[in-house]
Design a protein around this motif. Structure first.
Motif, mmCIF file in Angstrom:
data_model
loop_
_atom_site.group_PDB
_atom_site.id
_atom_site.type_symbol
_atom_site.label_atom_id
_atom_site.label_comp_id
_atom_site.label_asym_id
_atom_site.label_seq_id
_atom_site.Cartn_x
_atom_site.Cartn_y
_atom_site.Cartn_z
ATOM 1 N N UNK A 21 -0.902 -20.433 -15.605
ATOM 2 C CA UNK A 21 -0.825 -21.359 -16.730
ATOM 3 C C UNK A 21 0.285 -20.902 -17.646
ATOM 4 N N UNK A 22 0.540 -21.634 -18.733
ATOM 5 C CA UNK A 22 1.736 -21.355 -19.502
ATOM 6 C C UNK A 22 1.499 -21.486 -20.982
ATOM 7 N N UNK A 23 2.477 -21.032 -21.753
ATOM 8 C CA UNK A 23 2.349 -21.046 -23.203
ATOM 9 C C UNK A 23 2.907 -22.308 -23.811
ATOM 10 N N UNK A 24 3.490 -23.200 -23.004
ATOM 11 C CA UNK A 24 4.056 -24.420 -23.549
ATOM 12 C C UNK A 24 3.109 -25.607 -23.415
ATOM 13 N N UNK A 25 2.139 -25.529 -22.518
ATOM 14 C CA UNK A 25 1.259 -26.660 -22.317
ATOM 15 C C UNK A 25 0.050 -26.594 -23.233
ATOM 16 N N UNK A 26 -0.609 -27.716 -23.387
ATOM 17 C CA UNK A 26 -1.745 -27.815 -24.297
ATOM 18 C C UNK A 26 -2.972 -27.141 -23.705
ATOM 19 N N UNK A 27 -3.177 -25.898 -24.035
ATOM 20 C CA UNK A 27 -4.368 -25.188 -23.618
ATOM 21 C C UNK A 27 -4.620 -24.100 -24.652
ATOM 22 N N UNK A 28 -5.337 -24.489 -25.702
ATOM 23 C CA UNK A 28 -5.520 -23.585 -26.822
ATOM 24 C C UNK A 28 -6.329 -22.354 -26.450
ATOM 25 N N UNK A 29 -7.035 -22.404 -25.313
ATOM 26 C CA UNK A 29 -7.895 -21.301 -24.934
ATOM 27 C C UNK A 29 -7.204 -20.307 -24.011
ATOM 28 N N UNK A 30 -5.947 -20.575 -23.661
ATOM 29 C CA UNK A 30 -5.292 -19.718 -22.678
ATOM 30 C C UNK A 30 -3.873 -19.402 -23.102
ATOM 31 N N UNK A 31 -3.496 -18.150 -22.965
ATOM 32 C CA UNK A 31 -2.115 -17.718 -23.148
ATOM 33 C C UNK A 31 -1.753 -16.868 -21.945
ATOM 34 N N UNK A 32 -0.632 -17.178 -21.314
ATOM 35 C CA UNK A 32 -0.201 -16.426 -20.147
ATOM 36 C C UNK A 32 -0.220 -14.937 -20.496
ATOM 37 N N UNK A 33 -1.036 -14.141 -19.815
ATOM 38 C CA UNK A 33 -1.185 -12.738 -20.215
ATOM 39 C C UNK A 33 0.090 -11.924 -20.041
ATOM 40 N N UNK A 34 0.889 -12.243 -19.022
ATOM 41 C CA UNK A 34 2.115 -11.480 -18.807
ATOM 42 C C UNK A 34 3.140 -11.776 -19.891
ATOM 43 N N UNK A 35 3.355 -13.058 -20.154
ATOM 44 C CA UNK A 35 4.304 -13.434 -21.200
ATOM 45 C C UNK A 35 3.800 -12.945 -22.558
ATOM 46 N N UNK A 36 2.505 -13.039 -22.768
ATOM 47 C CA UNK A 36 1.941 -12.552 -24.029
ATOM 48 C C UNK A 36 2.203 -11.073 -24.236
ATOM 49 N N UNK A 37 2.031 -10.285 -23.178
ATOM 50 C CA UNK A 37 2.280 -8.852 -23.277
ATOM 51 C C UNK A 37 3.756 -8.567 -23.518
#
Length: 309
Positions: A21-37
């Motif tokens: 999943x990704x940080x640009x799409x509408x999913x308030x419950x999820x953040x890409x863990x790799x990109x987040x780190x």
């Protein structure tokens, strides 16, 4: 040093797949863990916070950075090094200049630092690395001995606390392009334009205000044609890690850059332990004259570089 494990945090292709999943799409419950780190850790590899202010005010001589950039650009093109190598070299340079009390009146010193920064970046990123002596291309004013360059490398490693796997906009661009374009893998021309534009942002100092992830997000929007306000909102909808306001400000600078310079995103671009081993006297040769300068540093154990020269 450029082994597969060293790229686990830097290579975008290792971070993204069809199921991610990704940080640009509408999913308030999820953040890409790799990109987040990566975004969380990128601040560890930035120049000191007052670096840009000092360059703008003249407290730091901006010509020092400019001269180093010009030489690194020339040598980078000569050996056809990759974009990541170029970005790493400039990252090392900016971080070093932001914390090291650079000796005044030593015109040779900045060239030595530039050679060492590019040498370290090449050892981190490139498979084939020329000798440090051979790196000195383009009829440089000063020609340094290999041992002198290695001593400067050690000083830089110590000043940067051996944090050499820095994040650059190249670390994020592939992922951001994919997410902006509805999870479609970006085309080769799109990636090429993005990398060229990223390299164009490095010469000036204005982009030092932004983090690599912010620059990558702005570049991805620019080259994807997402310039209308509604499209930008769509591209950034649901984003939780990159601040929209800062990305927008960076995007404005990119648009100014491509307009004022008369270039476009498709324009050609010229092709650890803390501390360091004690550095006593560094020497260089200019024609037949040898000059020595003592650079003090703390003493520590040097780790082995896989591509030691």
């Amino acid at each position: 040093m450029a082994d597969e494990k060293s790229f686990e945090c830097a290579a975008p292709e290792l971070l993204c797949n069809d199921k991610t999943k990704n940080v640009f799409h509408d999913d308030d419950d999820f953040v890409d863990p790799f990109i987040g780190l990566m975004i969380e850790r990128e601040k560890e590899y930035l120049p000191k916070i007052d670096y840009l202010r000092k360059l703008r005010s003249g407290e730091l001589d901006i010509s020092v950075r400019r001269d180093a950039f010009e030489w690194i650009s020339k040598a980078h093109a000569e050996y056809n090094f990759g974009a990541i190598c170029f970005c790493l070299a400039m990252n090392y340079l900016d971080r070093f200049l932001s914390v090291y009390d650079f000796p005044t009146g030593k015109t040779w010193a900045i060239q030595l630092v530039a050679v060492a920064c590019l040498s370290l970046a090449a050892k981190m990123e490139e498979i084939e690395v020329p000798s440090t002596v051979d790196l000195q291309v383009g009829e440089p004013k000063f020609v340094f001995e290999g041992k002198t360059i290695q001593k400067m490398e050690l000083l830089i490693l110590g000043i940067l606390k051996w944090k050499m796997q820095a994040y650059t906009p190249c670390s994020f661009i592939d992922h951001f392009l994919e997410k902006i374009n509805d999870d479609e893998h970006p085309s080769g021309p799109l990636i090429t334009r993005s990398i060229q534009l990223i390299m164009n942002t490095i010469k000036g100092i204005d982009f030092l205000e932004f983090r690599p992830s912010e620059i990558a997000a702005a570049v991805a929007i620019h080259v994807s044609g997402e310039i209308q306000a509604t499209n930008i909102d769509k591209a950034l909808s649901g984003i939780m890690l990159v601040e929209k306001e800062r990305v927008m400000k960076c995007l404005e600078l990119i648009q100014d850059l491509t307009t004022i310079s008369g270039t476009s995103a498709a324009s050609n671009v010229p092709q650890s332990p803390n501390g360091v081993l004690e550095v006593t006297c560094l020497s260089y040769k200019s024609d037949e004259t040898t000059v020595e300068s003592c650079l003090n540093s703390s003493h520590t154990k040097r780790r082995r570089l896989d591509h030691q020269l």
